[in-house]
Design a protein around this motif. Structure first.
Motif, PDB file in Angstrom:
ATOM      1  N   VAL A 138     -18.503 -48.521 -28.706  1.00 57.78           N
ATOM      2  CA  VAL A 138     -18.192 -47.620 -29.824  1.00 57.78           C
ATOM      3  C   VAL A 138     -19.415 -47.490 -30.730  1.00 57.78           C
ATOM      4  O   VAL A 138     -20.001 -48.479 -31.136  1.00 57.78           O
ATOM      5  CB  VAL A 138     -16.994 -48.171 -30.623  1.00 57.78           C
ATOM      6  N   GLU A 139     -19.785 -46.254 -31.003  1.00 60.39           N
ATOM      7  CA  GLU A 139     -20.928 -45.982 -31.877  1.00 60.39           C
ATOM      8  C   GLU A 139     -20.402 -45.613 -33.260  1.00 60.39           C
ATOM      9  O   GLU A 139     -19.417 -44.896 -33.392  1.00 60.39           O
ATOM     10  CB  GLU A 139     -21.718 -44.779 -31.347  1.00 60.39           C
ATOM     11  N   TRP A 140     -21.113 -46.104 -34.276  1.00 63.42           N
ATOM     12  CA  TRP A 140     -20.664 -45.811 -35.637  1.00 63.42           C
ATOM     13  C   TRP A 140     -20.696 -44.309 -35.928  1.00 63.42           C
ATOM     14  O   TRP A 140     -19.705 -43.725 -36.338  1.00 63.42           O
ATOM     15  CB  TRP A 140     -21.524 -46.577 -36.642  1.00 63.42           C
ATOM     16  N   ASN A 141     -21.856 -43.683 -35.736  1.00 65.99           N
ATOM     17  CA  ASN A 141     -21.966 -42.262 -36.083  1.00 65.99           C
ATOM     18  C   ASN A 141     -21.183 -41.390 -35.133  1.00 65.99           C
ATOM     19  O   ASN A 141     -20.446 -40.505 -35.535  1.00 65.99           O
ATOM     20  CB  ASN A 141     -23.439 -41.831 -36.044  1.00 65.99           C
ATOM     21  N   GLU A 142     -21.403 -41.672 -33.833  1.00 67.53           N
ATOM     22  CA  GLU A 142     -20.832 -40.807 -32.814  1.00 67.53           C
ATOM     23  C   GLU A 142     -19.307 -40.813 -32.848  1.00 67.53           C
ATOM     24  O   GLU A 142     -18.675 -39.771 -32.771  1.00 67.53           O
ATOM     25  CB  GLU A 142     -21.330 -41.292 -31.445  1.00 67.53           C
ATOM     26  N   ASP A 143     -18.711 -41.992 -32.947  1.00 68.41           N
ATOM     27  CA  ASP A 143     -17.262 -42.089 -32.783  1.00 68.41           C
ATOM     28  C   ASP A 143     -16.528 -42.216 -34.115  1.00 68.41           C
ATOM     29  O   ASP A 143     -15.633 -41.437 -34.407  1.00 68.41           O
ATOM     30  CB  ASP A 143     -16.932 -43.290 -31.889  1.00 68.41           C
ATOM     31  N   VAL A 144     -16.921 -43.190 -34.925  1.00 68.89           N
ATOM     32  CA  VAL A 144     -16.168 -43.432 -36.157  1.00 68.89           C
ATOM     33  C   VAL A 144     -16.370 -42.270 -37.136  1.00 68.89           C
ATOM     34  O   VAL A 144     -15.411 -41.697 -37.659  1.00 68.89           O
ATOM     35  CB  VAL A 144     -16.586 -44.769 -36.798  1.00 68.89           C
ATOM     36  N   MET A 145     -17.623 -41.898 -37.383  1.00 69.16           N
ATOM     37  CA  MET A 145     -17.873 -40.854 -38.369  1.00 69.16           C
ATOM     38  C   MET A 145     -17.305 -39.509 -37.920  1.00 69.16           C
ATOM     39  O   MET A 145     -16.739 -38.763 -38.712  1.00 69.16           O
ATOM     40  CB  MET A 145     -19.376 -40.713 -38.643  1.00 69.16           C
TER      41      MET A 145
ATOM     42  N   LEU B 198     -17.301 -53.475 -38.749  1.00 67.78           N
ATOM     43  CA  LEU B 198     -17.816 -54.781 -38.346  1.00 67.78           C
ATOM     44  C   LEU B 198     -17.321 -55.216 -36.975  1.00 67.78           C
ATOM     45  O   LEU B 198     -18.043 -55.850 -36.220  1.00 67.78           O
ATOM     46  CB  LEU B 198     -17.418 -55.834 -39.386  1.00 67.78           C
ATOM     47  N   HIS B 199     -16.075 -54.885 -36.657  1.00 67.14           N
ATOM     48  CA  HIS B 199     -15.517 -55.409 -35.417  1.00 67.14           C
ATOM     49  C   HIS B 199     -15.496 -54.416 -34.285  1.00 67.14           C
ATOM     50  O   HIS B 199     -15.467 -54.798 -33.122  1.00 67.14           O
ATOM     51  CB  HIS B 199     -14.083 -55.899 -35.662  1.00 67.14           C
ATOM     52  N   VAL B 200     -15.465 -53.128 -34.607  1.00 68.04           N
ATOM     53  CA  VAL B 200     -15.266 -52.141 -33.549  1.00 68.04           C
ATOM     54  C   VAL B 200     -16.557 -51.438 -33.181  1.00 68.04           C
ATOM     55  O   VAL B 200     -16.910 -51.338 -32.013  1.00 68.04           O
ATOM     56  CB  VAL B 200     -14.185 -51.128 -33.960  1.00 68.04           C
TER      57      VAL B 200
END
Lengths: 259, 155
Positions: free
Chosen positions: A191-198, B26-28
């Motif tokens: 899981v990528e921060w920018n790609e997926d979460v954002m 932090l976890h994912v």
């Protein structure tokens, strides 16, 4: 000839409705900010729209995460790839199910309530009496609800995804025996921060805007009778759901379509 | 519903959302996995990189020491040049090291396997911007099958 006239009048009605919707939106949003007066009103509405939707969001998130872990496990275990359960659950929740299911639930739980409330205010002439007292109902009634919806829904979507991932952990790791280390570590490496979460958060902001706008406009534009309000409430849920699903495809195509 | 209670509940709601976001962060997600620490770049030319992607791992004996920073084609001899961004904690690899493109599991992701060479006198350490000479390309299954069939046919 008759059907031509009907087609024309239907088109004109659509366009004038869109014009009125834009008018409601600009009237509510574009004005001199009065934080002292409007922040307490917005917080009050966030309670109604956000906090009261929390239980349905948490319960659905938990169960959707659990079901996905169960379904994913039965397929992945055939390939010995049950370690990929974590990324599968996390990616589907963050990219798609979190924003979309939250928006659909939000339209049903909060959007319909907003429409009915504003519609009833109109039917009982509370809005006109506000205007008589030189209080702009767009700013006093509509704007706090719009902001509350637009702030609450992304927060609800984040909670939905987080609870869903925990639900997947509950079924996948605690019940079916996937290794907890691989559940989290493969998830983290995928899981990528920018790609997926954002991108998921951007999606839910767009959905929040559209759902709340539709709900508020349908209430503000409702025919002020009991029948009209019931029709407006139904339309809110139907139109919001369709708009969310349609927009979701467009946004997904823009965000993830081209590598 | 008095206003004080509403405010407290809305505050709890926002705090819950922030906690959920922190958990996702932090976890994912792997936001912090690359940013911390200094890195230096090494280059390696391969004949064929197979399914290697930017951000694939660089591993020494299974330990991730860096990531693939960039993949480009050399304009002169048309071979892929892979830029490896290695953590500065591991800056004492000898020049005789070799890299190969490996696959984790039968259907897994491809990664760069880094094999440190022997350091004897006269062999310097790899520094920022150096090329790794000894490279082994990705195993392309189709080529392998083709070769196998060809050998069968010539028997």
């Amino acid at each position: 000839m008759e059907w031509l006239a009907r087609l024309g009048s239907a088109t004109l009605a659509r366009f004038s409705a869109m014009g009125r919707a834009t008018f409601v939106l600009t009237g509510a949003l574009i004005a001199k900010p009065q934080p002292m007066k409007h922040i307490p009103l917005t917080i009050q509405q966030m309670y109604v729209v956000g906090v009261q939707s929390l239980s349905i969001i948490v319960v659905s998130g938990l169960f959707i995460g659990m079901v996905m872990a169960l379904q994913g496990y039965t397929i992945l275990v055939d390939y010995g790839a049950e370690g990929s359960l974590g990324p599968m659950v996390a990616l589907s929740l963050l990219r798609e199910l979190g924003p979309v299911v939250t928006a659909l639930l939000f339209a049903g739980r909060a959007g319909s309530a907003l429409t009915a409330e504003i519609g009833l205010m109109k039917a009982t002439e509370q809005l006109s009496s506000m205007e008589m007292m030189a209080v702009d109902p767009l700013r006093r009634v509509v704007a706090p609800r719009l902001w509350a919806g637009m702030i609450s829904m992304p927060l609800l979507a984040i909670i939905f995804s987080a609870v869903g991932i925990l639900g997947g952990h509950l079924v996948g790791v605690d019940w079916l025996g996937v290794d907890a280390g691989s559940y989290w570590s493969i998830m983290q490496s995928t899981v990528e921060w920018n790609e997926d979460v954002m991108n998921g958060i951007i999606k839910s902001v767009v959905f929040a805007f559209v759902c709340t706008w539709i709900a508020i406009f349908k209430g503000y534009d409702a025919v002020p009778t009991s029948e009209g309000i019931s029709k407006a409430t139904t339309q809110t849920v139907v139109y919001s759901s369709l708009a969310v699903l349609g927009l979701d495809f467009v946004l997904t195509a823009i965000m993830f379509g081209i590598e | 519903m008095n206003s004080r209670k509403t405010e407290v509940l809305v505050g709890a709601f926002v705090a819950l959302a922030i906690a959920a976001l922190l958990m996702l962060a932090l976890h994912v997600a792997n936001q912090g996995a690359r940013g911390n620490g200094e890195t230096y770049n090494l280059y390696a030319k391969f004949d064929n990189i197979g399914g290697l992607k930017v951000r694939s791992a660089v591993k020494v004996g299974g330990v991730t020491v860096g990531r693939v920073e960039n993949i480009a084609l050399d304009p002169q001899d048309f071979t892929p040049v892979v830029t490896l961004s290695i953590s500065a904690d591991y800056n004492e690899f000898p020049e005789t090291s070799s890299v190969s493109i490996l696959t984790s599991g039968l259907l897994g992701e491809q990664y760069v396997g880094f094999q440190p060479g022997f350091s004897i006198d006269g062999v310097e350490n790899l520094a920022d911007g150096d090329y790794i000479e000894d490279t082994k390309s990705a195993l392309v299954l189709e080529d392998l099958i083709g070769q196998f069939l060809f050998n069968k046919g010539s028997d």
